[in-house]
Design an enzyme around this catalytic site. Structure first.
Site, mmCIF file in Angstrom:
data_model
loop_
_atom_site.group_PDB
_atom_site.id
_atom_site.type_symbol
_atom_site.label_atom_id
_atom_site.label_comp_id
_atom_site.label_asym_id
_atom_site.label_seq_id
_atom_site.Cartn_x
_atom_site.Cartn_y
_atom_site.Cartn_z
ATOM 1 N N ARG A 52 9.960 -5.974 -15.477
ATOM 2 C CA ARG A 52 8.986 -4.902 -15.203
ATOM 3 C C ARG A 52 8.100 -4.697 -16.433
ATOM 4 N NH1 ARG A 52 10.564 -0.081 -16.132
ATOM 5 N NH2 ARG A 52 12.582 -0.250 -15.089
ATOM 6 N N TYR A 104 -13.731 1.656 -0.596
ATOM 7 C CA TYR A 104 -12.669 1.176 0.296
ATOM 8 C C TYR A 104 -11.871 2.382 0.804
ATOM 9 C CZ TYR A 104 -8.195 -0.747 1.742
ATOM 10 O OH TYR A 104 -7.057 -1.032 2.447
ATOM 11 N N ASP A 176 -14.822 -1.006 -9.789
ATOM 12 C CA ASP A 176 -14.080 -1.885 -8.888
ATOM 13 C C ASP A 176 -15.006 -3.076 -8.591
ATOM 14 O OD1 ASP A 176 -12.959 -3.148 -6.680
ATOM 15 O OD2 ASP A 176 -12.221 -1.286 -5.792
ATOM 16 N N LYS A 201 -8.219 -10.510 -3.050
ATOM 17 C CA LYS A 201 -9.458 -10.972 -2.441
ATOM 18 C C LYS A 201 -9.948 -12.274 -3.089
ATOM 19 C CE LYS A 201 -9.007 -7.331 0.113
ATOM 20 N NZ LYS A 201 -8.220 -6.361 -0.591
HETATM 21 O O1 P1T Z 1 -5.470 -4.169 -0.673
HETATM 22 P P1 P1T Z 1 -5.322 -3.968 -2.131
HETATM 23 O O2 P1T Z 1 -5.043 -5.215 -2.885
HETATM 24 O O3 P1T Z 1 -4.384 -2.855 -2.465
HETATM 25 O O4 P1T Z 1 -6.767 -3.523 -2.696
HETATM 26 C C1 P1T Z 1 -7.387 -2.325 -2.331
HETATM 27 C C2 P1T Z 1 -8.878 -2.470 -2.438
HETATM 28 C C3 P1T Z 1 -9.518 -1.963 -3.546
HETATM 29 N N1 P1T Z 1 -10.857 -2.077 -3.709
HETATM 30 C C4 P1T Z 1 -11.606 -2.704 -2.790
HETATM 31 C C5 P1T Z 1 -13.072 -2.812 -3.014
HETATM 32 C C6 P1T Z 1 -11.025 -3.251 -1.648
HETATM 33 O O5 P1T Z 1 -11.816 -3.874 -0.770
HETATM 34 C C7 P1T Z 1 -9.618 -3.118 -1.449
HETATM 35 C C8 P1T Z 1 -8.945 -3.637 -0.234
HETATM 36 N N2 P1T Z 1 -9.813 -3.838 0.858
HETATM 37 C C9 P1T Z 1 -9.436 -4.258 2.083
HETATM 38 C C10 P1T Z 1 -8.178 -4.538 2.442
HETATM 39 C C11 P1T Z 1 -10.536 -4.367 3.051
HETATM 40 O O6 P1T Z 1 -10.379 -5.003 4.116
HETATM 41 O O7 P1T Z 1 -11.620 -3.850 2.757
#
Ligand code: P1T
Length: 385
Positions: A52, A104, A176, A201
């Site tokens: 961790r 998001y 972000d 992503k």
């Molecule tokens: O899904 P995660 O890895 O926890 O990330 C969250 C997140 C944060 N910021 C942006 C700009 C994002 O697009 C996302 C996650 N988005 C999707 C799952 C979506 O379909 O838009």
């Protein structure tokens, strides 16, 4: 490889943060699938005590991400949301955060439904007009949180102008950068204190894991984030770190193809009468187009558009063969989704309406398939409406 900003992004994608394994010379970072590390005597160890706190595969990923963003420190988390949540844990009851209004849905949700309960205060404003940022600041404001482009209406914020405002008031600014990836945009160079990614992503790129990270050059901030990473414990496992490192090696190749395909799909959408509105920063008529050209190296591969009714949206989406109806984005495969029902269902309907996320609003994540096949697929969808 030295974490040297003078190397091109492609070279950094392939080599950044990666040291050959000291014990075997393995060229690829091994998956250190271990929770703990043998100590010669209590407190005598090789720098690793418990996974961790630190894990060699995770450290390689963190160094690679820092190299890609031109930052000094990378801190990896279990997901994009874990990154945002861990950052938010740096603040205290009474602190105020100004956030882009079109983010998001999960980002809105964690702020509004969880951290509000801990006494944090939030203002969601249209940061694409930096005057709104200025107007939202209070003496308690501690963080300005931007998405640019935003998810899903692809609004663009002038990051350098926003950073200037934040800096002049001693407020931390985080961006972000998920939609752009480090290939297209470097917020640290524009004045941001930290950059965040859902590595789920484009960075990992193959829709086979969930991950996140924060990158900064501020040693104090990095130390605080490492503290939260260890104390709160939202860490990624070694296997996911390995897969992310593997994905990163082709980031530059994928992003070029993603973007080229997106440009062609934008032209296609423009020619359809049933498309009421297109949201794409590469559109010369997009209100943020010039800022995007100034602050980024491309337009990315996310396009949203509006076909006015849910019935049309459903008909179009269900006729497609290559585009998969699914949440998420940034993988090699093309995805299509309906934000009001799917990714942004947690955003109150009145907020969605104000942002233009209607029942006919569709979001595309353009993959790296052959463009002719993608266009034919969309043609098939549009024939249904
Ligand atoms: O899904 P995660 O890895 O926890 O990330 C969250 C997140 C944060 N910021 C942006 C700009 C994002 O697009 C996302 C996650 N988005 C999707 C799952 C979506 O379909 O838009």
């Amino acid at each position: 490889m030295k974490k040297d900003k003078s190397y091109g992004l492609g070279t950094r994608a392939v080599h950044g943060g990666v040291e050959f394994d000291p014990s075997t010379g393995a060229v690829m970072t091994p998956i250190y699938q271990t929770s703990t590390y043998a100590q010669e005597a209590p407190g005598v160890h090789k720098g690793f005590e418990y996974s961790r706190t630190a894990n060699p595969t995770r450290q390689a990923l963190e160094a690679s991400l820092a190299s890609l963003e031109g930052g000094k420190f990378g801190i990896a988390f279990a997901s994009g949301m874990a990154s945002i949540s861990s950052l938010t844990q740096l603040f205290s009851s009474g602190d105020h955060i100004v956030c882009s209004d079109d983010v998001y849905g999960g980002t809105f949700r964690v702020f509004d439904k969880i951290y509000r309960n801990f006494g944090l205060k939030f203002s969601f404003v249209d940061t694409s007009d930096v005057k709104n940022i200025e107007a939202a600041l209070t003496p308690d404001t501690k963080l300005l949180w931007l998405e640019s482009p935003t998810n899903p209406t692809l609004k663009i914020t002038d990051i350098a102008a926003a950073a200037k405002i934040a800096k002049s008031r001693g407020i931390m600014i985080g961006v972000d950068n998920t939609f752009m990836s480090p290939y297209f945009q470097s917020p640290l160079d524009l004045g941001a204190d930290l950059v965040m990614h859902s590595t789920t992503k484009y960075i990992a790129g193959h829709s086979d894991l969930v991950g996140g990270a924060i990158i900064t050059s501020d040693a104090q901030l990095a130390e605080k984030l490492h503290f939260v990473q260890n104390a709160a414990g939202a860490v990624p496992g070694p296997m996911d770190c390995f897969l992310t490192l593997r994905g990163i090696k082709t980031l530059h190749l994928r992003m070029e193809r993603h973007e080229r395909n997106a440009g062609k799909i934008f032209e296609f959408l423009k020619s359809r009468k049933t498309v009421k509105k297109i949201y794409y920063p590469g559109d010369p008529n997009h209100p943020g187009h010039d800022i995007q050209k100034k602050q980024a190296r491309g337009f990315g591969a996310m396009i949203s558009f509006d076909v006015e009714t849910l019935d049309r949206a459903n008909k179009l989406m269900s006729r497609l063969e290559i585009f998969t109806i699914a949440e998420s984005l940034g993988g090699v495969e093309s995805l299509i989704e309906h934000p009001a029902i799917m990714t942004h269902a947690s955003v109150p309907p009145e907020n969605r309406a104000a942002l233009g996320i209607t029942d006919g609003f569709i979001r595309l994540s353009i993959g790296v398939e052959d463009i002719d096949d993608l266009l034919e697929d969309l043609e098939r969808g549009f024939e249904a409406i």
